[in-house]
Design a protein around this motif. Structure first.
Motif, mmCIF file in Angstrom:
data_model
loop_
_atom_site.group_PDB
_atom_site.id
_atom_site.type_symbol
_atom_site.label_atom_id
_atom_site.label_comp_id
_atom_site.label_asym_id
_atom_site.label_seq_id
_atom_site.Cartn_x
_atom_site.Cartn_y
_atom_site.Cartn_z
ATOM 1 N N LEU A 202 0.840 -1.195 0.000
ATOM 2 C CA LEU A 202 0.000 0.000 0.000
ATOM 3 C C LEU A 202 0.876 1.246 0.000
ATOM 4 O O LEU A 202 1.767 1.398 0.842
ATOM 5 N N LEU A 203 0.622 2.158 -0.937
ATOM 6 C CA LEU A 203 1.302 3.450 -0.979
ATOM 7 C C LEU A 203 0.331 4.523 -0.511
ATOM 8 O O LEU A 203 -0.813 4.579 -0.967
ATOM 9 N N ASN A 204 0.795 5.359 0.410
ATOM 10 C CA ASN A 204 -0.029 6.452 0.936
ATOM 11 C C ASN A 204 0.695 7.773 0.657
ATOM 12 O O ASN A 204 1.553 8.187 1.429
ATOM 13 N N PRO A 205 0.366 8.458 -0.433
ATOM 14 C CA PRO A 205 1.160 9.603 -0.877
ATOM 15 C C PRO A 205 0.722 10.966 -0.360
ATOM 16 O O PRO A 205 1.368 11.974 -0.665
ATOM 17 N N GLY A 206 -0.338 11.036 0.412
ATOM 18 C CA GLY A 206 -0.814 12.329 0.897
ATOM 19 C C GLY A 206 -0.267 12.661 2.270
ATOM 20 O O GLY A 206 0.506 11.911 2.864
ATOM 21 N N GLU B 198 7.478 6.085 -9.843
ATOM 22 C CA GLU B 198 8.670 5.300 -10.186
ATOM 23 C C GLU B 198 8.858 4.136 -9.211
ATOM 24 O O GLU B 198 9.213 3.016 -9.612
ATOM 25 N N LEU B 199 8.610 4.397 -7.931
ATOM 26 C CA LEU B 199 8.715 3.329 -6.938
ATOM 27 C C LEU B 199 7.704 2.226 -7.220
ATOM 28 O O LEU B 199 8.042 1.037 -7.192
ATOM 29 N N ALA B 200 6.457 2.610 -7.487
ATOM 30 C CA ALA B 200 5.412 1.618 -7.744
ATOM 31 C C ALA B 200 5.746 0.775 -8.970
ATOM 32 O O ALA B 200 5.594 -0.459 -8.952
ATOM 33 N N LEU C 265 9.152 -7.255 -8.329
ATOM 34 C CA LEU C 265 8.564 -8.157 -7.338
ATOM 35 C C LEU C 265 7.209 -8.714 -7.769
ATOM 36 O O LEU C 265 6.636 -9.532 -7.049
ATOM 37 N N SER C 266 6.702 -8.243 -8.923
ATOM 38 C CA SER C 266 5.338 -8.587 -9.352
ATOM 39 C C SER C 266 4.314 -8.215 -8.284
ATOM 40 O O SER C 266 3.282 -8.886 -8.107
ATOM 41 N N ALA C 267 4.613 -7.164 -7.537
ATOM 42 C CA ALA C 267 3.772 -6.752 -6.420
ATOM 43 C C ALA C 267 2.405 -6.261 -6.891
ATOM 44 O O ALA C 267 2.268 -5.713 -8.000
ATOM 45 N N THR C 268 1.409 -6.455 -6.052
ATOM 46 C CA THR C 268 0.118 -5.787 -6.218
ATOM 47 C C THR C 268 0.197 -4.496 -5.423
ATOM 48 O O THR C 268 0.381 -4.528 -4.201
ATOM 49 N N VAL C 269 0.088 -3.368 -6.113
ATOM 50 C CA VAL C 269 0.279 -2.071 -5.474
ATOM 51 C C VAL C 269 -1.064 -1.351 -5.358
ATOM 52 O O VAL C 269 -1.788 -1.191 -6.349
ATOM 53 N N LEU C 270 -1.379 -0.938 -4.143
ATOM 54 C CA LEU C 270 -2.603 -0.196 -3.852
ATOM 55 C C LEU C 270 -2.256 1.256 -3.553
ATOM 56 O O LEU C 270 -1.218 1.547 -2.963
ATOM 57 N N LEU C 271 -3.134 2.167 -3.949
ATOM 58 C CA LEU C 271 -2.997 3.585 -3.617
ATOM 59 C C LEU C 271 -4.148 3.993 -2.719
ATOM 60 O O LEU C 271 -5.308 3.683 -3.010
ATOM 61 N N SER C 272 -3.833 4.674 -1.611
ATOM 62 C CA SER C 272 -4.899 5.176 -0.736
ATOM 63 C C SER C 272 -4.737 6.680 -0.566
ATOM 64 O O SER C 272 -3.624 7.212 -0.661
ATOM 65 N N GLY C 273 -5.849 7.338 -0.302
ATOM 66 C CA GLY C 273 -5.800 8.780 -0.098
ATOM 67 C C GLY C 273 -7.155 9.314 0.288
ATOM 68 O O GLY C 273 -8.195 8.706 -0.005
ATOM 69 N N ALA C 274 -7.154 10.461 0.949
ATOM 70 C CA ALA C 274 -8.395 11.141 1.318
ATOM 71 C C ALA C 274 -8.986 11.818 0.080
ATOM 72 O O ALA C 274 -8.280 12.036 -0.914
ATOM 73 N N LYS D 18 -0.852 8.099 -11.015
ATOM 74 C CA LYS D 18 -1.341 7.182 -12.049
ATOM 75 C C LYS D 18 -0.925 7.633 -13.440
ATOM 76 O O LYS D 18 -0.566 6.806 -14.293
ATOM 77 N N ARG D 19 -0.938 8.944 -13.679
ATOM 78 C CA ARG D 19 -0.521 9.462 -14.990
ATOM 79 C C ARG D 19 0.964 9.220 -15.248
ATOM 80 O O ARG D 19 1.381 9.025 -16.394
ATOM 81 N N CYS D 20 1.772 9.240 -14.183
ATOM 82 C CA CYS D 20 3.220 9.087 -14.336
ATOM 83 C C CYS D 20 3.663 7.631 -14.453
ATOM 84 O O CYS D 20 4.825 7.356 -14.771
ATOM 85 N N MET D 21 2.763 6.704 -14.199
ATOM 86 C CA MET D 21 3.139 5.295 -14.149
ATOM 87 C C MET D 21 3.041 4.603 -15.504
ATOM 88 O O MET D 21 2.202 4.938 -16.334
ATOM 89 N N ARG D 22 3.913 3.600 -15.689
ATOM 90 C CA ARG D 22 3.840 2.714 -16.851
ATOM 91 C C ARG D 22 2.901 1.549 -16.567
ATOM 92 O O ARG D 22 2.248 1.024 -17.466
ATOM 93 N N ARG D 23 2.871 1.133 -15.325
ATOM 94 C CA ARG D 23 2.092 -0.027 -14.900
ATOM 95 C C ARG D 23 0.760 0.401 -14.294
ATOM 96 O O ARG D 23 0.550 1.571 -13.978
#
Length: 349
Positions: free
Chosen positions: A179-183, A199-201, A208-217, A228-233
């Motif tokens: 889980l990534l929490n960017p706020g 880039e990290l995600a 790692l073939s990780a399942t990456v979640l994004l959370s935020g208010a 999401k716009r900056c990501m390739r995946r």
């Protein structure tokens, strides 16, 4: 960070009727907590007149309950004034914000030459329990999850296309759930750049073939969309799937790792024994030290910090100099996959 003190106070007064007073929006954090007999909530008024009326009404509710003792964790003047208006005979708290005359029992913060010395908030709260007579020294953060919160989280994960029963898959040798929490509620200065999170995600997914979640208010939607716009995946955006504070607790509990700025969900991870990488910038890590063995702090020392500013007046160097590679390596140490570079991180604890 209050939970060690709350736990200690319940142990100190096992037969007492203990009520927690809090703003309504934070109530889900206390779901399932066994140390309170009652939870009293209130809303903050949007205008001065409504705030004043709300304070009078709330004081009346507390006065009718005839509490014997109030223990004030917030340092605000209003918290002490409320207890005075409610005729609580004994009010214990720290002498801050000019409220000393409203307290019956005044505790003092540590100062040096007139300035407050950074002391972990968890210890500050625990100081109240110790003053009342507790001998407890357990600083472990602790939260709980209710059955309804578990169901809510399972339904949300299903909407994301995941197994509704998924639980720390990395511990079983499968690709990890991260889980990534960017706020950060404090202000923009606490936020690591969205492109860095992106880039990290991507790297976590690639390597790692990780399942990456994004959370935020809700007010952090712009940050989420930028990532999401900056990501390739592709990542799974929880913020537009009906995420609540209650379901967030359960989703965090199921993750192998959280990566976050220095903000509230960091403490949720620690309280649920989930490894967490915390990126520090303008704030003193000492204030929010949580003594969690599974945490790695990533920071870069700069001449202007810690400045405690909500918006950087310079070039935000304390955060821009933290690279995705540094955070990735810290993540790998917690996932048990130590990389050579992780052995030489600049400021990681």
């Amino acid at each position: 960070m209050a939970t060690p003190a709350l736990r200690a106070i319940r142990q100190l007064y096992p037969q007492a009727h203990i009520a927690y007073l809090m703003r309504r929006y934070v109530k889900p954090l206390y779901g399932g907590m066994p140390w309170a007999d009652q939870i009293i909530t209130y809303r903050t008024g949007k205008t001065h007149s409504k705030t004043g009326k709300g304070l009078l009404d709330l004081a009346g509710r507390l006065r009718a309950a005839r509490f014997d003792l109030a223990v004030l964790l917030p340092n605000s003047f209003k918290a002490a004034l409320l207890c005075k208006m409610a005729n609580v005979p004994r009010v214990v708290g720290y002498e801050r914000d000019g409220r000393g005359f409203l307290l019956t029992d005044k505790l003092l913060h540590v100062k040096d030459r007139g300035k407050f010395i950074p002391v972990p908030i968890v210890k500050t709260y625990m100081g109240l329990a110790h003053y009342l007579g507790s001998q407890d020294r357990d600083l472990r953060l602790q939260l709980f999850v209710t059955a309804s919160e578990k169901r809510e989280a399972s339904e949300l994960l299903t909407r994301c296309g995941l197994d509704p029963e998924i639980y720390r898959p990395g511990a079983a040798g499968e690709p990890p759930l991260i889980l990534l929490n960017p706020g950060a509620q404090y202000g923009a200065a606490k936020c690591w750049r969205p492109e860095n999170f992106a880039e990290l995600a991507d790297r976590l997914i690639d390597e790692l073939s990780a399942t990456v979640l994004l959370s935020g208010a809700p007010k952090e939607r712009q940050i989420i969309e930028s990532i999401k716009r900056c990501m390739r995946r592709a990542v799974l955006d929880l913020s537009n799937k009906g995420l609540t504070l209650g379901s967030l607790k359960e989703i965090v509990r199921r993750c192998d790792l959280m990566v976050t700025n220095d903000t509230g969900p960091r403490h949720i991870a620690a309280a649920l024994d989930v490894p967490v990488v915390t990126i520090f910038g303008p704030t003193y890590p000492e204030w929010t030290e949580i003594y969690f063995e599974k945490e790695r702090k990533v920071a870069v020392k700069v001449f202007c910090g810690p400045c405690q500013k909500k918006v950087c007046p310079l070039d935000h160097r304390c955060m821009t100099r933290v690279t995705p590679g540094m955070v990735f390596d810290a993540s790998m140490t917690l996932l048990g996959r130590l990389t050579p570079a992780a052995r030489a991180l600049p400021v990681v604890s």
